[in-house]
Design a protein around this motif. Structure first.
Motif, short mmCIF file in Angstrom:
data_model
loop_
_atom_site.label_atom_id
_atom_site.label_comp_id
_atom_site.label_asym_id
_atom_site.label_seq_id
_atom_site.Cartn_x
_atom_site.Cartn_y
_atom_site.Cartn_z
N SER A 1 53.62 40.77 40.79
CA SER A 1 52.85 40.89 39.55
C SER A 1 53.77 40.94 38.32
CB SER A 1 51.97 42.14 39.61
OG SER A 1 51.24 42.29 38.42
N ARG B 1 39.94 39.93 40.45
CA ARG B 1 38.84 39.53 39.58
C ARG B 1 39.27 39.55 38.11
NH1 ARG B 1 34.01 36.79 40.22
NH2 ARG B 1 33.85 36.22 38.04
N ALA B 2 40.04 40.58 37.74
CA ALA B 2 40.52 40.68 36.36
C ALA B 2 41.42 39.50 36.01
CB ALA B 2 41.25 42.00 36.16
N LEU B 3 42.29 39.13 36.94
CA LEU B 3 43.19 38.00 36.70
C LEU B 3 42.40 36.70 36.64
CD1 LEU B 3 46.25 37.53 36.35
CD2 LEU B 3 46.34 36.95 38.78
N TYR C 1 46.64 39.08 45.34
CA TYR C 1 45.89 40.33 45.17
C TYR C 1 44.85 40.48 46.28
CZ TYR C 1 47.70 41.58 40.53
OH TYR C 1 48.50 41.97 39.49
N ASP D 1 39.40 36.37 35.56
CA ASP D 1 38.74 36.33 34.25
C ASP D 1 39.72 36.01 33.13
OD1 ASP D 1 36.34 36.97 35.47
OD2 ASP D 1 36.55 39.13 35.13
N ARG D 2 41.03 36.36 33.33
CA ARG D 2 42.05 36.09 32.31
C ARG D 2 42.53 34.65 32.31
NH1 ARG D 2 46.84 39.73 33.65
NH2 ARG D 2 47.87 38.07 32.46
N PRO E 1 39.51 44.16 42.62
CA PRO E 1 39.33 44.31 41.16
C PRO E 1 40.46 43.63 40.37
CG PRO E 1 38.92 46.40 42.27
CD PRO E 1 39.49 45.49 43.29
N GLN E 2 41.71 43.78 40.84
CA GLN E 2 42.83 43.14 40.14
C GLN E 2 42.71 41.62 40.20
OE1 GLN E 2 42.90 45.72 42.12
NE2 GLN E 2 44.60 47.12 41.72
#
Length: 665
Positions: free
Chosen positions: A146, A177-179, A167, A181-182, A174-175
């Motif tokens: 990361s 999914r966050a990535l 991930y 979305d980014r 969750p990590q």
């Protein structure tokens, strides 16, 4: 000559060599440098490393591609030291040279050396960054991956896909999914990474939902969903999707074949394999591996002999078949014939040697330049636990620490916990557990089992509650440890509560091993009739489930021991007869049953049982004990006078030369 004509000419040279290579060992050399490079590459693809090196030495001229072919070929065959030698002496290097060697280090899990090399690359491209990140993910260091991802000056869609899938491989949804979305662009490759990650985690509904949201799907998407449907047992949906793919590739065919094999549908898998228009090595390996998994060893051997070309996976699969059959001699002979070996090859062979032979093989593995990985250490440390070889166990702990497999490598650390516990060092086992940076269910189970083994039931119960509070979900092994703790301390009420809770609270169906453990608990407490009732309530065995059959038989043996201890000869006779139905040549059970008959005054039955043993050639297994001396295990049979005295042996216990020899490698 136009570029297109030259391309066709070069392709014809390549396939001309490939055709000749499969028909004869000798190939007439040519002066064209492309032919030499293609020949070297094809030799490496076949695992013929010696011939590739011979061709390299015979080349009249070499170019940069030649040197890179050698590096990539050695890396392909897990020979990183040879690749490094070529890299060091090549007259010039380009980014392909650096990346090929970097990939080799990452492939073998040698991340420290990979990072040193990565830092030396004069002009890194995105492929270098992606390779280094992939290496960290494969080794399990998601934090380092990361951090490196965040440092990347330029990222492509593959970079985002690698990190998202990384991930998910570590169950960090969750990590991921966050990535996701980014990501600046929701490319199909990024969707496919998320889709594949969901499938690997078994989140099939999430995968279907994500698949339905994709605006653009490609062959990777379809192939992933074939795997998704197959793993969830929906072979009808998998076949329907397969038939709807406009242009299938070998991965499509292989995914459906693997699905049939995983669901036990051997005949459809065979038919589909025969219908494949083009079969690559992966398709052959999948079919052979599926046959081995289902115990169809002869069919697997036949396919292996028919393979037009093999890779190290092909050889490893057949090696696994020999180990699976328990034929260590044949496995060793096959291992010696393998043209190329990998860490997996060594791990497979070592796992089949459940004695001091495994320690000897481990030392040979290190001496030949192979790097032990987590699986290697876990297997060999487990052997030390079974042999109570503390000296070797400590040496392996030191070696694992030097190799970087400590604190955050749960598989290795869990094996160390079990090893120290088996050797009577519960404090050391607890220290290893506390030093772990992260835990998983396996490590919690190992420590609970350690407390249970030494009779610390209260500590085992407390650790279980802490495990639940931390958010970990117990499994069958967890409750087996808890029930063992209850049995060792005679805690009938607590044992019954855990036996009920595993199904009521966690939806875990008790297995024969759990029934056997509760039978032991009841039997130790003198509750023989209740133990007998519980044995009779054990679930029926599934056909060909040898592990369940053994556990079922073990429950009756446990009941027999309780009957003998408490003098219940009637139930003891019933239990002994049930054991002998499953194992008619068990000499120990025959003796016990004969003794039961004698204790009841049934002298004729006792005499008949001993006469039957003599007629069948059944003998009681001789008792055996062992001791570790100078890193070697010495076994002692009953009435064995071939070994020197224990006094002489103990004089040499402080000589750790063999341990330091391996520890310094």
């Amino acid at each position: 000559m136009t570029p297109w004509i030259r391309f066709l000419w070069q392709r014809s040279l390549f396939f001309s060599f490939k055709s000749l290579c499969t028909k004869a060992n000798y190939v007439e050399p040519r002066n064209d440098i492309f032919w030499w490079n293609a020949a070297i590459t094809e030799c490496f693809r076949h695992g013929d490393v010696r011939r590739a090196h011979k061709l390299f030495d015979e080349m009249p001229h070499r170019n940069l591609v030649t040197w890179n072919c050698m590096i990539s070929g050695y890396v392909r065959n897990y020979m990183i030291l040879q690749a490094l030698r070529i890299f060091d002496v090549m007259p010039s290097k380009n980014i392909v040279s650096w990346t090929a060697l970097l990939t080799g280090y990452c492939k073998l899990g040698r991340l420290d050396e990979a990072r040193v090399l990565f830092n030396k690359i004069p002009e890194k491209n995105v492929v270098c960054w992606n390779s280094m990140i992939s290496g960290y993910i494969k080794k399990g260091d998601i934090m380092a991956a990361s951090l490196l991802f965040d440092e990347m000056p330029m990222k492509n869609n593959i970079s985002w896909a690698i990190m998202i899938k990384g991930y998910l491989q570590h169950k960090l949804v969750p990590q991921a999914r966050a990535l996701f979305d980014r990501a600046p662009v929701r490319a199909t490759a990024i969707y496919n990474a998320f889709l594949s990650g969901y499938v690997e985690l078994g989140r099939y509904k999430d995968a279907e939902e994500l698949y339905s949201q994709m605006d653009e799907k490609n062959l990777v998407s379809w192939n992933t969903m074939i795997t998704c449907y197959s793993r969830s047992g929906r072979m009808g949906s998998a076949k329907l999707l397969f038939e709807g793919i406009p242009e299938k590739d070998t991965i499509s065919w292989t995914a459906l074949i693997r699905g049939y094999l995983q669901n036990g549908d051997i005949d459809p898998a065979k038919r589909l394999f025969e219908q494949m228009p083009v079969r690559d090595v992966m398709a052959w390996n999948t079919m052979i591996g599926g046959l081995v998994q289902h115990g169809m060893i002869e069919d697997a051997m036949h396919l292996f002999d028919e393979m037009p070309q093999r890779d190290v996976v092909s050889w490893n699969t057949i090696l696994q078949a020999h180990v699976q059959q328990g034929d260590t001699a044949k496995a060793c002979s096959f291992f010696d014939r393998m043209p190329c070996k990998s860490e997996t090859s060594w791990n497979t062979l070592i796992s089949g040697c459940r004695s001091e032979e495994a320690l000897v093989m481990f030392r040979q593995m290190v001496r030949e330049g192979f790097s032990p990985d987590q699986v290697t250490f876990a297997v060999v440390i487990s052997v030390c636990a079974s042999l109570v070889a503390l000296g070797w166990g400590k040496m392996l702990h030191l070696y694992a620490w030097r190799a970087g497999y400590e604190h955050d490598h749960t598989l290795v650390m869990s094996s160390l916990i079990s090893m120290y516990s088996s050797c009577g060092l519960l404090g050391d086992a607890n220290q290893v557990f506390k030093c772990m940076l992260k835990h998983d269910t396996i490590s919690w189970n190992a420590m609970i089992a350690a407390y249970a083994y030494h009779g610390f039931a209260a500590e085992a119960f407390e650790l279980f509650e802490e495990m639940i509070r931390t958010g970990f979900i117990p499994d069958h092994v967890t409750f087996l440890g808890l029930l063992s703790a209850c049995a060792h301390r005679g805690l009938v009420d607590a044992g019954c509560r855990y036996f009920i809770r595993m199904h009521k609270d966690w939806k875990l169906i008790p297995r024969p091993q759990h029934f056997s453990c509760v039978v032991d608990l009841l039997g130790r407490s003198g509750m023989i009739n209740q133990a007998h009732d519980l044995v009779n309530r054990m679930p029926p065995m599934v056909d060909n489930d040898h592990a369940a059959a053994h556990a079922n038989n073990n429950a009756w043996e446990t009941l027999l021991s309780a009957c003998r201890f408490h003098g219940n000869l009637e139930l003891g006779q019933v239990a002994a007869q049930r054991v002998l139905q499953a194992q008619p040549l068990d000499g120990g059970m025959c003796i016990i049953l004969a003794n039961i008959y004698a204790a009841k005054g049934m002298w004729q039955d006792a005499t008949s049982m001993r006469a039957l043993m003599r007629a069948r050639g059944v003998k009681k297994e001789t008792g055996c004990s062992w001791i570790e001396v100078n890193g070697r295990m010495h076994s002692f049979m009953s009435n064995d006078k071939s070994h020197q005295s224990f006094d002489q042996l103990y004089r040499h216990l402080d000589n750790l030369s063999i341990i330091m020899e391996v520890g310094n490698m």
